[in-house]
Scaffold this active site. Structure first.
Site, short mmCIF file in Angstrom:
data_model
loop_
_atom_site.label_atom_id
_atom_site.label_comp_id
_atom_site.label_asym_id
_atom_site.label_seq_id
_atom_site.Cartn_x
_atom_site.Cartn_y
_atom_site.Cartn_z
N TYR A 1 -40.72 -108.12 0.68
CA TYR A 1 -40.12 -109.25 -0.03
C TYR A 1 -40.58 -109.24 -1.48
CZ TYR A 1 -38.32 -113.84 -1.08
OH TYR A 1 -37.65 -114.86 -1.68
N LYS B 1 -35.56 -112.43 3.09
CA LYS B 1 -35.98 -113.74 3.59
C LYS B 1 -36.03 -113.75 5.12
CE LYS B 1 -36.38 -116.59 0.00
NZ LYS B 1 -37.51 -117.47 -0.29
N ALA C 1 -35.55 -124.95 -9.38
CA ALA C 1 -36.88 -125.00 -8.78
C ALA C 1 -37.71 -126.13 -9.37
CB ALA C 1 -37.60 -123.67 -8.96
#
Length: 541
Positions: A91, A164, A295
């Site tokens: 990842y 993910k 975010a």
């Protein structure tokens, strides 16, 4: 022979050299494999030894993906054995260059569903074909517009969905046969991709407006029709769309947006962990969010909701937040304020020098934050002057530079510890080595969403929750924030990735219990721990 070929080329069925003699005989595999029958432990030893021979970064990831494409069980067994080392490879941060090079190095679709806005009538067939008869319970879907800190990568962004889902399985034991990565190809505004003859996506500008939202809606509705119990995780959508899409569906079906909610939860967990160490009250904190995009606003909203949980008046709570973006402190009359930013912007009348608050250092001098979180993707933005100014007004400054990949981080953990003489409570968005300073080893927590979303997902799926509520998200944050040891010198504010499996299990129970308490679970589910343990998949033959 066709049967043997199909088995050996199906990563969910293939055991490679671990097929027993009896299995080889019954499945028609006699003579298709070397005679030696190996255990999964022996296979894993061989795989890891080969992995170590590969050069760092992309070559190591490419080798692991070959195992992923060949034998899912063995892949996850190896990852679980070396999770702290391999998570950054499968990842973040190694996935960033893998996304940039996706079309160039494409070998296999890795079980993903590729949906094109130019062929909306193919959505149902595409989902069914990619699932191949599997019962899908979890989808990670992206439109590739806001990938990590590297922006619009169009169809290449499907790699983020694949990555993910790897973390969901490795960290929380979500059955890999029940997950589906999905790409919504709506075009790209990345001219490099459009001009690249190897690019595999649609070569036109991103479709926006009503046609775009209709396509997303079609995907959601058909996904729920084909997979009635599916939990949909939205990933790396652009800042103009992420919150809008989340809010449209979150009161109807179980959905989650990692950029809006996941980053907020992990940062809240980190702040709770830091306050366990500093012994300060949450409601006394002054929050500065540097980077007021998807975010950043997810973080501000999560912190704000926690203020309300603590009993603070909503209007009073908002006074504890300051948003800083590229133009400086955001005011009510700043051009281009988004609906998500609007509740947290300030009035110019609050400051005598409002017109001078156009950079981070000036804002820090004016507002004296106790918590500063960076999602700006502006490398080095947390300068020595900024950090020292913050540290001059609070005993234990909480500083989280969480932009990623590494090249975009606002400050290194080592600099933050040095500039505050060891007083800063730090978490970074990428893995950071321990910092040695004046005889103390400071362990740096990673504010990685991987600490949150796998356990949350396991809790949602195990309880068969009808929705993902703020109460369930808060339960996840408190579960993680309570793990740190406040009495250890140099203790991290978040638990280490090496223990991700144990605390993901703990978090899942907390989330499932919150769903039970809110009466959002399937009939008959009353024991959160039993439900999560029953759901967990273990990589074994």
């Amino acid at each position: 022979m066709a049967n043997a070929y199909n088995i050996l080329n199906d990563p969910f069925l293939n055991k490679g050299t671990a097929f027993t003699e009896r299995e080889r005989e019954s499945l028609g595999l006699i003579g298709t494999l070397p005679n030696k029958v190996q255990t999964i432990q022996e296979q894993a030893k061989r795989v890891y030894e080969q992995y170590e021979l590969r050069p760092e970064g992309m070559q190591k990831r490419k080798f692991l993906m070959e195992i992923f494409n060949t034998n899912r069980t063995l892949f996850y067994y190896v990852v679980e054995q070396h999770i702290e080392e391999l998570l950054p490879v499968i990842y973040d941060p190694v996935i960033a260059p893998a996304i940039e090079k996706y079309s160039e190095i494409f070998m296999k679709p890795q079980g993903a569903a590729f949906l094109s806005i130019d062929n909306p009538n193919d959505v149902k067939a595409s989902l069914e074909n990619a699932a191949g008869g599997r019962k899908i319970k979890l989808i990670v879907v992206t439109d590739g517009e806001g990938i990590l800190g590297i922006g619009d990568w169009g169809e290449n962004g499907v790699n983020i969905s694949v990555g993910k889902l790897m973390v969901y399985t490795a960290a929380a034991g979500i059955d890999p046969r029940e997950v589906l990565p999905v790409s919504l190809d709506v075009g790209t505004n990345n001219e490099t991709l459009i001009n690249d003859p190897l690019y595999l996506g649609e070569k036109h500008a991103r479709v926006t407006g009503e046609r775009y939202y209709d396509f997303v809606d079609k995907f959601v509705n058909i996904a729920r029709e084909v997979f009635p119990d599916v939990y949909i995780h939205f990933e790396d959508f652009g800042r103009d769309n992420a919150t809008k899409i989340l809010n449209k569906y979150r009161k109807e079906i179980p959905v989650f947006n990692d950029d809006v909610q996941g980053t907020g939860i992990v940062c809240l967990s980190g702040v709770l962990g830091a306050l366990n160490i500093s012994k300060e009250k949450f409601t006394d904190q002054i929050f500065l969010t540097f980077g007021a995009g998807t975010a950043g606003m997810g973080i501000a909203n999560m912190m704000y909701r926690e203020m309300l949980v603590e009993g603070m008046d909503p209007e009073e709570a908002k006074k504890h937040f300051y948003l800083v973006d590229k133009q400086g402190l955001l005011f009510s009359d700043t051009a281009g304020i988004t609906p998500e930013q609007k509740p947290f912007v300030r009035d110019r009348s609050e400051f005598k020098n409002a017109d001078e608050l156009t950079n981070l250092e000036a804002v820090v001098k004016a507002v004296h934050p106790t918590v500063m979180i960076g999602t700006s993707t502006t490398p080095g933005a947390f300068t020595e002057a900024v950090v020292k100014e913050m540290a001059a007004h609070t005993e234990r400054p909480i500083i989280f530079p969480i932009s990623n990949p590494t090249k975009l981080i606002e400050a290194s953990a080592a600099n933050l510890i040095e500039w505050t003489d060891g007083r800063a409570l730090v978490a970074t968005g990428v893995p950071s080595a321990p910092v040695e300073y004046k005889g103390v080893t400071y362990h740096i927590g990673q504010a990685n969403n991987a600490l949150i979303y796998p356990g949350l997902g396991l809790g949602v799926l195990a309880s068969e929750a009808k929705l993902v509520t703020d109460g369930m998200l808060s339960a996840a944050a408190h579960s993680l924030g309570g793990i740190v040891d406040p009495n250890e010198k140099g203790a991290p504010v978040l638990p280490p990735v090496s223990k991700i499996q144990s605390f993901s299990a703990k978090e899942a129970v907390s989330v499932a219990q919150a769903a039970i308490d809110e009466n959002l679970v399937a009939k008959g589910i009353t024991d959160a721990k039993a439900a999560t343990e029953k759901m967990k998949w273990i990589p074994k033959y």
